[in-house]
Structure formats: structure tokens, C-alpha cells
Design a protein around this motif. Structure first.
Motif, PDB file in Angstrom:
ATOM      1  N   ASP A 270      38.354  33.481  57.458  1.00 48.95           N
ATOM      2  CA  ASP A 270      39.009  33.422  56.460  1.00 48.95           C
ATOM      3  C   ASP A 270      39.833  32.204  56.296  1.00 48.95           C
ATOM      4  O   ASP A 270      40.195  31.478  54.879  1.00 48.95           O
ATOM      5  CB  ASP A 270      40.125  34.559  56.478  1.00 48.95           C
ATOM      6  CG  ASP A 270      41.398  34.713  57.741  1.00 48.95           C
ATOM      7  OD1 ASP A 270      40.820  33.867  58.749  1.00 48.95           O
ATOM      8  OD2 ASP A 270      42.756  34.702  57.818  1.00 48.95           O
ATOM      9  N   GLU A 271      39.811  31.577  57.473  1.00 45.81           N
ATOM     10  CA  GLU A 271      40.062  29.743  57.406  1.00 45.81           C
ATOM     11  C   GLU A 271      39.344  29.035  57.465  1.00 45.81           C
ATOM     12  O   GLU A 271      39.679  27.758  56.902  1.00 45.81           O
ATOM     13  CB  GLU A 271      40.767  29.650  58.723  1.00 45.81           C
ATOM     14  CG  GLU A 271      42.135  30.781  58.797  1.00 45.81           C
ATOM     15  CD  GLU A 271      43.180  30.393  60.478  1.00 45.81           C
ATOM     16  OE1 GLU A 271      42.833  29.802  61.309  1.00 45.81           O
ATOM     17  OE2 GLU A 271      44.445  31.013  60.273  1.00 45.81           O
ATOM     18  N   GLU A 345      42.671  32.645  44.033  1.00 45.96           N
ATOM     19  CA  GLU A 345      43.228  30.946  43.962  1.00 45.96           C
ATOM     20  C   GLU A 345      45.202  31.665  44.221  1.00 45.96           C
ATOM     21  O   GLU A 345      45.995  30.609  45.646  1.00 45.96           O
ATOM     22  CB  GLU A 345      43.483  29.919  43.202  1.00 45.96           C
ATOM     23  CG  GLU A 345      41.866  30.005  43.209  1.00 45.96           C
ATOM     24  CD  GLU A 345      41.345  28.849  41.980  1.00 45.96           C
ATOM     25  OE1 GLU A 345      39.702  28.236  41.819  1.00 45.96           O
ATOM     26  OE2 GLU A 345      42.386  28.389  41.343  1.00 45.96           O
ATOM     27  N   LYS A 348      45.310  33.266  46.898  1.00 48.50           N
ATOM     28  CA  LYS A 348      44.992  32.664  48.645  1.00 48.50           C
ATOM     29  C   LYS A 348      46.471  31.920  48.908  1.00 48.50           C
ATOM     30  O   LYS A 348      46.750  31.159  50.207  1.00 48.50           O
ATOM     31  CB  LYS A 348      43.981  31.698  48.175  1.00 48.50           C
ATOM     32  CG  LYS A 348      43.685  31.359  49.749  1.00 48.50           C
ATOM     33  CD  LYS A 348      42.289  32.075  50.101  1.00 48.50           C
ATOM     34  CE  LYS A 348      41.753  31.545  51.710  1.00 48.50           C
ATOM     35  NZ  LYS A 348      40.881  32.585  52.794  1.00 48.50           N
ATOM     36  N   ASN A 353      44.657  36.571  52.663  1.00 50.44           N
ATOM     37  CA  ASN A 353      43.214  37.046  53.601  1.00 50.44           C
ATOM     38  C   ASN A 353      42.846  38.259  53.547  1.00 50.44           C
ATOM     39  O   ASN A 353      41.330  38.217  53.752  1.00 50.44           O
ATOM     40  CB  ASN A 353      43.183  36.168  54.309  1.00 50.44           C
ATOM     41  CG  ASN A 353      44.235  37.323  55.752  1.00 50.44           C
ATOM     42  OD1 ASN A 353      44.587  38.225  55.524  1.00 50.44           O
ATOM     43  ND2 ASN A 353      43.230  37.324  56.754  1.00 50.44           N
ATOM     44  N   CYS A 370      34.864  36.250  47.841  1.00 52.95           N
ATOM     45  CA  CYS A 370      35.320  35.853  48.609  1.00 52.95           C
ATOM     46  C   CYS A 370      34.680  35.566  50.048  1.00 52.95           C
ATOM     47  O   CYS A 370      35.282  35.445  50.567  1.00 52.95           O
ATOM     48  CB  CYS A 370      35.651  38.025  49.164  1.00 52.95           C
ATOM     49  SG  CYS A 370      36.766  38.831  47.801  1.00 52.95           S
ATOM     50  N   MET A 373      35.602  31.762  49.143  1.00 50.36           N
ATOM     51  CA  MET A 373      37.131  31.227  49.796  1.00 50.36           C
ATOM     52  C   MET A 373      37.514  32.298  50.776  1.00 50.36           C
ATOM     53  O   MET A 373      38.714  31.187  51.436  1.00 50.36           O
ATOM     54  CB  MET A 373      37.753  32.266  48.236  1.00 50.36           C
ATOM     55  CG  MET A 373      37.074  31.052  47.040  1.00 50.36           C
ATOM     56  SD  MET A 373      38.198  31.947  45.411  1.00 50.36           S
ATOM     57  CE  MET A 373      39.399  31.337  45.824  1.00 50.36           C
ATOM     58  N   PHE A 375      38.238  35.812  51.998  1.00 53.67           N
ATOM     59  CA  PHE A 375      38.765  36.910  51.895  1.00 53.67           C
ATOM     60  C   PHE A 375      37.901  38.424  52.621  1.00 53.67           C
ATOM     61  O   PHE A 375      36.875  38.159  52.071  1.00 53.67           O
ATOM     62  CB  PHE A 375      39.092  37.209  50.942  1.00 53.67           C
ATOM     63  CG  PHE A 375      39.851  36.376  50.117  1.00 53.67           C
ATOM     64  CD1 PHE A 375      41.258  36.650  49.581  1.00 53.67           C
ATOM     65  CD2 PHE A 375      39.214  35.702  49.621  1.00 53.67           C
ATOM     66  CE1 PHE A 375      42.287  36.673  49.108  1.00 53.67           C
ATOM     67  CE2 PHE A 375      40.774  34.570  48.903  1.00 53.67           C
ATOM     68  CZ  PHE A 375      42.061  34.731  48.728  1.00 53.67           C
ATOM     69  N   THR A 617      52.079  32.426  55.072  1.00 53.52           N
ATOM     70  CA  THR A 617      51.719  31.333  55.167  1.00 53.52           C
ATOM     71  C   THR A 617      52.388  29.861  56.388  1.00 53.52           C
ATOM     72  O   THR A 617      53.804  30.114  56.338  1.00 53.52           O
ATOM     73  CB  THR A 617      51.822  30.256  53.663  1.00 53.52           C
ATOM     74  OG1 THR A 617      53.161  29.681  53.281  1.00 53.52           O
ATOM     75  CG2 THR A 617      51.364  31.435  52.725  1.00 53.52           C
TER      76      THR A 617
END
Length: 811
Positions: A270-271, A345, A348, A353, A370, A373, A375, A617
Motif C-alpha cells: 500500500d505504501e 486520491e 488516500k 489503504n 487500486c 495506487m 489499495f 496519517t
């Protein structure tokens, strides 16, 4: 790996469902082109002459698909869909496309692929029925070859869409060919429509062994020799590896197994959603490429643990998820990649996530994004089984279609790195009852999934007591609860040591920019799920303080505290990420859209968005609310969401109102303030050092229109969008929080306005109008580029205010 999944759960520390695999996305056959343009559409009953090239019926219009006709209709209190379906009618619709194919293509096979048609589609070519598909969310294809004409002869493709019997959904479904259409061609030998199936048995010592299973179809097997070549490319397009096998075409289907070993693989997460590319090619003995299939590949491992939750690439990772319905606000359900990307976006940036595709297979474009990006996805198949939720829903087709629909769903989506589990049912009615039908169905569905893929299956259960037929059958490897937050800590005592996911949580209710005080008084609306609302606000709003929720749900903070507290909760999916059309709980008409979203229907975050951002976050967050336009002397509760600080101090016109610190497990701080006009300022500090400041100022009368585009550069592909936020401001540039000016839009250049919105759940204005009232100071206009490059100018006008213009460039 299926044998591994079948092992029982021996201890709390046992790691379950070790899934080490490579999966693909963006799968595309070599000869594929869009079939979206140059359609005709008619709403209502017509006659069979629609199949003829000479057809001259009146009332037809030219358009491109994807297309949702329901979103174009007026909101209607008498609509048989009810407000649950958005108060927008369905009906009977017809699509017609005339096309020609060159004589040189006569030797090829040609397939028509629909990514989704809602619902009950019948497809005809030159008067011949190609097939029917009741399910509105499943993609399907037909071989057109037996009925095609070539050269100068015209082909007539007709799609009948019957969404007339209502209600058939509990939310807004849309109507029509609302996803993409493709023409796929092959020359006698082709790779499966789903592409190769790619897995790895493990990632060890800096290596990943990629196993590739490729079904190749041969129309006329005659024993010829071919090669199947697999080429692996990194994210920059550099070829890393190649493998090829020879095979003899002696049967109509040949399944080929190959391996590639990647050293020092870059893992997808996810990162860091790193994607490789695999190109699969069938080559004849003259070195001619007969077919190719290009896919994107992500390498990653994951597992679920009963005590410690979810692990991605060996790292404990909370699934910070939201549920998402498939409509795109003002665009309806007509799929648009940029519109989905914008939603993702926004999510996110909030720290989300993970996505749950509630409650149906999603558009392929969502999973592609997904993958790209980062997810993680709970991919859901069904909202009901054999027992109905509405009179005309999928239960009518269950017996005949559920096995094929589930197989097609898993085959289509199993290669996405984003997909980590399959939900085979949401709040299924078969949870209850004295018969065992629910357990029998569930066992069959889980076995279908196991046959095709090793990722775990789950059901989303809104009954957590021991008489739940699905949970007590002990069939799914994961336990899923909808709501019931007071029992999240006791899941193991009820069902044993199994990994646990909160498949649906919260159901809090909020209207952006509306506030009910005192803020520490919780409103549970309605009193019970099966009772009408007897209280509520006369203006059909719900408070944005996070102090309004359904009786089966909880406030955002109530859910989030528990999710953060317990390690065994592998993930939580908030109902919902965005507001959606339909299910306007707690209000009846004239409400027509949901209040559940963290973000409103127009894509404007509600205040609670910053609660999640401050928790999920690492970026510094300080958000204070509400607005600062009230009656002098009125007591106003001021909230702050913050992180990376140990205190927040609030000032009104330079005078300190005190320092607040989060107490115990609280996720916000509050001041009770006697309102005076002016400037409200918050300062967050850590160890005395200022981390962040936030400012709200009393606004004057509306004096100006401000336009802000999410993107000013568009591509001339007919599908690219710019979402333009319209804000009503005073002469000092402050947003006027209660402004409701009617704003009218005009456009210059080769573009069109395809949607307007303001986030109000009760607005009866058309999403397709060229005007929109501001709601709490804001509205939205969506502009789509057409075919030509050049400058686009959007002008917004309102009575008594100077017009505002923004320029976009189409490249």
C-alpha cells in the motif's frame, strides 16, 4: 495451497492463510479496441425493426457509452425504486450500434465484451440472440463470428436493457451500458480472455519464483507447433527475464505451465505499489506473433493472524478501509477512470489503504487503480442469495446464475495484487432460520473460490449471535462482523481463534457544514432499524460534529477507538467513504442520497475526514470547526482534531480561551465558547514548539465567486475530467458558510459540462443541469474534454456577484 488453507486453527499464535503470490492487473489481450462510440439510445418500448440497418425510428439519440440513463431523469417521489434507490426511475432501454468490418478480417474470431450492463441484458447481432445476462455487475462476452458480415455490409448490434421491475436494489443501481465495451479479435489461436493466472509459492532469500499458468485456445487444432513466450519487464520498461515453451496444438485448449525467478524483487504494498509487466505471446513456426496478452504484475505476500491481525510482506498492517458503492455522484454509475481516481486520491490523503466493493463486483478500472495506487481490496460478489431483500433483486436468478457469476467474478479479478479476500455475501438473509440452506450455499461458494484461488473467503454478518447459520457452520476462514462494536473484543470467545475483520462499521450520519449543539449529546436516528424517524431536524440535516449515528451503528470516534486499540482486528471498513445516491437514512423524501459518507457526494470532505487523517496519517493535522458565523452570545462548541502535538490552544480575537489536551482515549478536544464575531485561531504544540496553526474568520456577505480546478491540463480522449470547486466568498476572501447562491455555468471550447453537484442530500436539482445552488458555500461543476486540443474557458455567474472564469488546457 488449498490443503494449507484447510488446516484447522490450533492456537492463538498460529499464523493463518499464508498467501504468497504474484498477481496481475491491467490485463489486456493483444487485439482489443474500445467499442464505446457511435451508439444510438432509446428509452421505452420499441419494435423488432430496431435490428435492421434501414431502421429510422424517432426518439433515438446518438451517444457514447458508458452511459447511465437514470441519472438523467428527474427525482421522483413516486419512483418504484423508492428513495432507497435514489428516487430515480429505471425503465426499458435499447442501445444500437452499426459497424462494418473489413473483408481481410473474415478469417478472425471477433468477440464483443461488456464490462457491465444494468440489468437483464439481451444482446443481438444482425437479429440473432447472442445471449442474456441478468446480473448487472458481471462482465461477459459473446462470440460474434457466426453472424458477422464483412466488407461493405453493415452489422447491427442491439442491446436490450430491462431495468423496469423495481425495486431490484437497496441502493442506486443506475441503468444501461454503464461500463466499457470492447471488441476483441483473434486469428484462430488465443490466450484465455482472463489472461494467464500467476502465483508464487513463496518469496525467500531475496527471490520470487513466479508460476504462470496460461490457457491457450485453438479454434482448429491440427497439431501445429507453437511457442508460448513470457517476458517480464520492470516498472521502467526494461526487460528482466524471458521464458518460452513449445507446444503442439492437438486440443481446443492447452494449459501451459512456466516459471520465472526474480532476484531482489521490489515488493508491492500500500505504501509502494510497484508493478512489473508481463507480456505473454503465442508465436507460430514462422516467428509470427499470433496473440499477445499484456498484464501488470505485483509481487507481495500477506497473511492473517488471529491475534495480531493482518500482515503485508511480513509487516503488521491495519486495513484502514472504507466501503464504497459504485455510483460516481453527479455522473451516476457511468464509469469514468478519472472520477474513480479522484475518489481514491481523496481517500488516500485521508490515510485510507483499503476498499470494500460493496456489495457487488466492481468495474475493472477500480481494481486497476487500486493496483496502481496501493489499495487493498475486499472484493464482494453478492448482496443476497436465494432469499430476497427486494422483490425483484438477484434472488430471482440465484439458482441458475450464481455459480457462473461467482466463477466469472473470481477469474476476472483473481490476478490483482490489490485483492486480498473475497466476500461471498453481505448481510445474507440465510443467516437466520431453522433450515441449513445458508450453510449449504456458503460451503458451495467457498469451495468455488478455493477451486479458483487461494485467497480467503469471508461473509459480512449483521447477526453475531450463536444462532447465525453461517458463522456457526465454521466454513469461512475469516470472521466478518458488520457493526456490533461492543462485541469486537469477544469475537474469539464466540467463534474460536480465527482472524477477524470488521467488514462494516459506524453508519454515522452527517451533513457537511451543519452542526447540532450541544455537541456531546449523541443522536441515535431513527430509534430502531425497523421504525420510522420520529425526531430529527426539520431541515433534514444531520450534525457534522460526529454526534449523530444510526442505532445499529456508532459514531466515527466510537468505532475508531476500538479499531486502534485491539491488535486482533485486522481491518475495519467504515460505512461509507463517500456519500452515495440512495438509502437516505434517517430521512424519507425529499432526502434522496445517503448521509453516511466521510466525504459528501460532490467530493467535499466533512469535518470527520480530519479525524481519520489525524489518526491514519503521519502528516501534521490541525482542523477546527464549526464555521464562525453565529448569533452573538450563542454558545458554540468548537472542536479540534489534531496529531503530532500534545496540546492545542484556542484564541478568539487574540484572547486565549484555554489549552486542551486529549484525555484518556479521546480523539478530539472541545471548547464551549460564547460567540463573538472575529477570528478564531488554534495553535497545536509539542513540548512548547508550534506544530501547526488553523484559522477561521467570521465571513461577511457574498461578494465573489472563486473557481478552483483539481486539474487544469486535460487529455483529448473524450473521457478526461476536471472537477472544479465553486466557492462563494466575501470581500476578504473568506468562504461564506451559509451561502446558497444559484450559480450558472457557461463553457467555451471543445468540452462539455457533464455534471453539477453541491453535496446536499436533499437537493432536487438535476445533476445534468448547467446551474447549481451553492450548499454551505460550495458547489461543483465537472467538465469533460472532447476531441480537440486548445483552451477551455468556464465562466460561473450568480446574481449580484461578478462572474468568475477559469481556463483549462486540452492537450
Amino acid at each position: 495451497m488449498s490443503n494449507y488453507l484447510n488446516k484447522r486453527y490450533r492456537s492463538a499464535g498460529l499464523i493463518l492463510f499464508m498467501l504468497l503470490m504474484v498477481v496481475i492487473s491491467y490485463g489486456q489481450p493483444g487485439s482489443r479496441r474500445t467499442f464505446n462510440n457511435d451508439w444510438q439510445f432509446y428509452l421505452g418500448q420499441t419494435d423488432e425493426s430496431v435490428h435492421h440497418a434501414t431502421f429510422k425510428g424517432e426518439g433515438w439519440r446518438n451517444l457514447s457509452v458508458p452511459h447511465d440513463w437514470s441519472i438523467e431523469l428527474p427525482f421522483d417521489k413516486e419512483s418504484p425504486t423508492g428513495t432507497g434507490g435514489g428516487a430515480l426511475r429505471g425503465g426499458l432501454g435499447w442501445y444500437r450500434k452499426v459497424f462494418v468490418l473489413p473483408e481481410a478480417d473474415k478469417h478472425k474470431k471477433h468477440f464483443i465484451r461488456f464490462d457491465g450492463v444494468y440489468m437483464n441484458s439481451e444482446v443481438y447481432l444482425n437479429g440473432h440472440l447472442l445471449g442474456v445476462r441478468p446480473n448487472g455487475y458481471i462482465g461477459f462476452s459473446y462470440d460474434m463470428s457466426p453472424y458477422l458480415q464483412y466488407g461493405q455490409q453493415k452489422n447491427i448490434l442491439v442491446v436490450k436493457v430491462n431495468n423496469d421491475k423495481q425495486p431490484n436494489s437497496r441502493w442506486y443501481s443506475g441503468s444501461g451500458i454503464y461500463r466499457n465495451v470492447w471488441l476483441e479479435s483473434s486469428s484462430g489461436i488465443r490466450i484465455s480472455e482472463w489472461g494467464p493466472y500467476i502465483t508464487t509459492p513463496g518469496i525467500r532469500a531475496g527471490k520470487a519464483v513466479i508460476k504462470i499458468e496460461t490457457p491457450v485456445h485453438i479454434d482448429k487444432p491440427a497439431g501445429a507447433i507453437y511457442r508460448l513466450r513470457q517476458r517480464l519487464f520492470d516498472a521502467k520498461g526494461v526487460q528482466l527475464l524471458q521464458s518460452q515453451n513449445k507446444f503442439r496444438a492437438t486440443e481446443t485448449t492447452v494449459n501451459l505451465q512456466q516459471e520465472l525467478t526474480v532476484t531482489r524483487p521490489v515488493l508491492w504494498s500500500d505504501e509502494n505499489p510497484y508493478l512489473y509487466k508481463i507480456v505473454s505471446e503465442v508465436i507460430d513456426d514462422n516467428n509470427k506473433i499470433m496473440d499477445s496478452y499484456t498484464t501488470r504484475t505485483g509481487i507481495r505476500s500477506f497473511y492473517f493472524d488471529a491475534d495480531k491481525g493482518f500482515f503485508l510482506n511480513g509487516k503488521a498492517t491495519k486495513l484502514r478501509g472504507v466501503c464504497m458503492h459504485h455510483d460516481l455522484g453527479a455522473l451516476g454509475t457511468a464509469i469514468n477512470t478519472r472520477a474513480i481516481e479522484r475518489q481514491l486520491e481523496i481517500l488516500k490523503a485521508m490515510g485510507c489503504n483499503s476498499i470494500r466493493t460493496s456489495h457487488n463486483p466492481p468495474a475493472p478500472e477500480l481494481l486497476d487503480l487500486c493496483d496502481k495506487m496501493g489499495f487493498l481490496v475486499m472484493d464482494e460478489a453478492f448482496d443476497m442469495w436465494a432469499k430476497k431483500k427486494t422483490d425483484y433483486d438477484y434472488h430471482l436468478y440465484w439458482d441458475q446464475w450464481h455459480e457462473r457469476d461467482l466463477r466469472d467474478h473470481v477469474l476476472r479479478d483473481r490476478n490483482h495484487p490489490s485483492v486480498i479476500m473475497w466476500s461471498v455475501g453481505n448481510e445474507i438473509i440465510e443467516q437466520w432460520g431453522k433450515d441449513s440452506s445458508g450453510a449449504v450455499i456458503l460451503d458451495k461458494l467457498v469451495n468455488i473460490v478455493k477451486e479458483l484461488d487461494d485467497r480467503p473467503a469471508i461473509t459480512a454478518n449483521n447477526e453475531i449471535n450463536t444462532y447465525n447459520n453461517l458463522l456457526k457452520a465454521n466454513i469461512t476462514p475469516l470472521i466478518g462482523y458488520n457493526y456490533s462494536h461492543k462485541y469486537w473484543d469477544s469475537v474469539h470467545s464466540r467463534w474460536g481463534k480465527k482472524p477477524f475483520i470488521v467488514t462494516e462499521s459506524t453508519s454515522a450520519l452527517q451533513t457537511r457544514g451543519s452542526y447540532d449543539m450541544p455537541s456531546d449529546s449523541i443522536r441515535r436516528w431513527p430509534e430502531a432499524w425497523d421504525k420510522p424517524l420520529t425526531t430529527g431536524n426539520t431541515d433534514t440535516t444531520c450534525s457534522a460534529y460526529d454526534n449523530c449515528a444510526t442505532p445499529w451503528g456508532s459514531t466515527h470516534e466510537e468505532s475508531l477507538k476500538l479499531f486502534q486499540k485491539y491488535d486482533h482486528i485486522g481491518g475495519m471498513y467504515v460505512w461509507t467513504g463517500f456519500d452515495y445516491i440512495g438509502e437516505p437514512t434517517p430521512y424519507p423524501w425529499p432526502a434522496r442520497s445517503s448521509y453516511f459518507g466521510i466525504v459528501d457526494l460532490a467530493g467535499f470532505p466533512k469535518d470527520v475526514y480530519y479525524l481519520y487523517q489525524s489518526t491514519w496519517t503521519s502528516q501534521p493535522v490541525l482542523h477546527i470547526f464549526p464555521h464562525w458565523n453565529w448569533t452573538p452570545g450563542q454558545t458554540v462548541d468548537v472542536w479540534a482534531y489534531y496529531n503530532q502535538a500534545d496540546e492545542v490552544e484556542l484564541y478568539l480575537n487574540g484572547q486565549s480561551l484555554g489549552i486542551r489536551k486529549k484525555q484518556n482515549d479521546a480523539m478530539h478536544v472541545v471548547w464551549r465558547v460564547s460567540y463573538r464575531p472575529g477570528i478564531l485561531k488554534a495553535v497545536s504544540r509539542k513540548n512548547g514548539k508550534i506544530i501547526k496553526e488553523a484559522l477561521i474568520q467570521t465571513a461577511g456577505e457574498p461578494a465573489a465567486i472563486s473557481l478552483s480546478a483539481d486539474r487544469k491540463q486535460l487529455q483529448k480522449n473524450k473521457n478526461d475530467l476536471s472537477f472544479i470547486t465553486v466557492t462563494i466568498k466575501d470581500k476578504k476572501g473568506n468562504t461564506v458558510p451559509l451561502a446558497d447562491n444559484l450559480v450558472t455555468f457557461t463553457l467555451q471550447g471543445d468540452a462539455e459540462i457533464v455534471g453539477v453537484d453541491n453535496g446536499s442530500q436533499t437537493s432536487m436539482e438535476s445533476f445534468k443541469a448547467l446551474h447549481r445552488k451553492a450548499f454551505h458555500g460550495k458547489c461543483l461543476v465537472i467538465v469533460k474534454a472532447k476531441n480537440k486540443t486548445g483552451l477551455i474557458k468556464l465562466t460561473a455567474s450568480a446574481a449580484g456577484l461578478p462572474p468568475a472564469t477559469i481556463e483549462l488546457q486540452v492537450q
